[in-house]
Design a protein around this motif. Sequence first.
Motif, mmCIF file in Angstrom:
data_model
loop_
_atom_site.group_PDB
_atom_site.id
_atom_site.type_symbol
_atom_site.label_atom_id
_atom_site.label_comp_id
_atom_site.label_asym_id
_atom_site.label_seq_id
_atom_site.Cartn_x
_atom_site.Cartn_y
_atom_site.Cartn_z
ATOM 1 N N PHE A 111 39.002 41.538 46.269
ATOM 2 C CA PHE A 111 40.322 41.942 46.766
ATOM 3 C C PHE A 111 40.258 42.470 48.205
ATOM 4 N N ALA A 112 39.221 42.106 48.946
ATOM 5 C CA ALA A 112 39.044 42.618 50.308
ATOM 6 C C ALA A 112 40.261 42.294 51.179
ATOM 7 N N VAL A 118 35.181 43.044 53.680
ATOM 8 C CA VAL A 118 34.190 42.034 53.279
ATOM 9 C C VAL A 118 32.787 42.521 53.622
ATOM 10 N N LEU A 119 32.624 43.091 54.807
ATOM 11 C CA LEU A 119 31.318 43.619 55.222
ATOM 12 C C LEU A 119 30.876 44.774 54.334
ATOM 13 N N LYS A 177 41.107 28.366 42.717
ATOM 14 C CA LYS A 177 42.047 29.387 42.244
ATOM 15 C C LYS A 177 42.178 30.594 43.170
ATOM 16 N N GLY A 178 41.187 30.821 44.013
ATOM 17 C CA GLY A 178 41.322 31.919 44.956
ATOM 18 C C GLY A 178 40.229 32.968 44.822
ATOM 19 N N GLN A 179 40.107 33.777 45.862
ATOM 20 C CA GLN A 179 39.027 34.750 46.004
ATOM 21 C C GLN A 179 39.006 35.796 44.895
ATOM 22 N N HIS A 180 40.172 36.180 44.393
ATOM 23 C CA HIS A 180 40.226 37.241 43.380
ATOM 24 C C HIS A 180 39.597 36.815 42.051
ATOM 25 N N HIS A 181 39.391 35.512 41.863
ATOM 26 C CA HIS A 181 38.758 35.048 40.625
ATOM 27 C C HIS A 181 37.249 35.338 40.597
#
Length: 413
Positions: A111-112, A118-119, A177-181
């Motif tokens: 959820f960044a 992210v870092l 589906k996206g990063q949150h997956h």
Amino acid sequence: MNSILQYRNKIVNKINEQTNSQKTVYPILLAISFGHLCNDLLQALVPAIYPILKDNYNLNFAQIGFITFCYQVSSSLLQPLVGNYTDKNPKPYSQIYGMLFTALGVVILSFAPSYTWVLIAVTCIGIGSSIFHPESSRVSFIASGGKRSLAQSIFQIGGNMGTALAPLLVAWLVLPKGQHHLMWFLIVAAIAQIFYYSIGNWYKNVLHHVKTKVKKKILLPQLSQFRINSAIAILLLLIFSKYFYVASISSYFQFYTMDKFGISEVEAQVYLFYFLLAIALGTLIGGVLGDKVGRKFIIWFSVLGAAPFTLLLPYVGLEWTGFLIVIIGFIMASAFPSILVYAQELLPKKIGMVSGLFYGFAFGMGGLGSAVLGWWADQTSIEYIYQVCAFLPLIGIIATFLPNMQKVKFVEE
């Protein structure tokens, strides 16, 4: 979950039967290998989602390289310190603490809201790795029963398989589906903790047995301090050449194949999987051969032997690229178990520190390589860096100057 607990109990019962023996404890080697698989699968999520991060945060190659740099540096700088500390103060349950940091990093990464977060996320994941590897490597050393290269390769192949699975699982669960997956991967973290607890119980019993019943014997090599130090320096230089090149593959090979051959992100992940799977197979076979034909020969062949194929890689088509990347991964991976065990034999009183130093240095070179190569790719092209990095395996010729440990005499301390 019940089946997992039943399997864990079987492992514990079998391990307890073998705790006091001098035989190779295969159940614990398989358990720590599976734990390594879980750890490195979660670690490998970072490079596997680079295409998503590049699009979501509008990153250039230098910024992608800096992500790897933060992740690798947080794991590399701490590992020798953790290893040195656990040499004096063993921590049977350190893998559990490491996985907590890794899981926290995965949650943040899912959820960044910005590049900065992210870092922070990848730094947490790197800290988890730094805690996991030194004591886990010591566990495989203790459980080896004298088959040290084999034990190290069993331990290492778990990590390699986890690294190889990450891009495939990301292509299946995350890319569409996206990063949150990424949150789905917390299931892996939960399963790993069950195994880490069992391994910790076994290790705790071993430590109690050694402390109360057995006088620990250490065999020291009859080599001058200069020979030992120079051999360690050579091994670290070989690690540099190997992991600097591996960084060019793990961080940028997806972009290389997409740019040069026009394939999709999912297809690029599959080619990366070929490379990572070859690393897993090379690690296992290299460990077996290291005990039989000698670690020096395996080290020399592994680094230098990849040179003809790395030199050819930038100039071939897609099919030959897939073939060569498998050969390169297989040959280069065969060295690490032998390098680590070779270093442990040089410094047998500092197993944790040596393990942390070499894992940390390997990760550090991977991070430095990613940062430098990312900046370089922005200045030139992604294809150009492969033309230059192709010469790195030639450094392997210096392995000639390593002492042959099969001919070195060892004396009891």
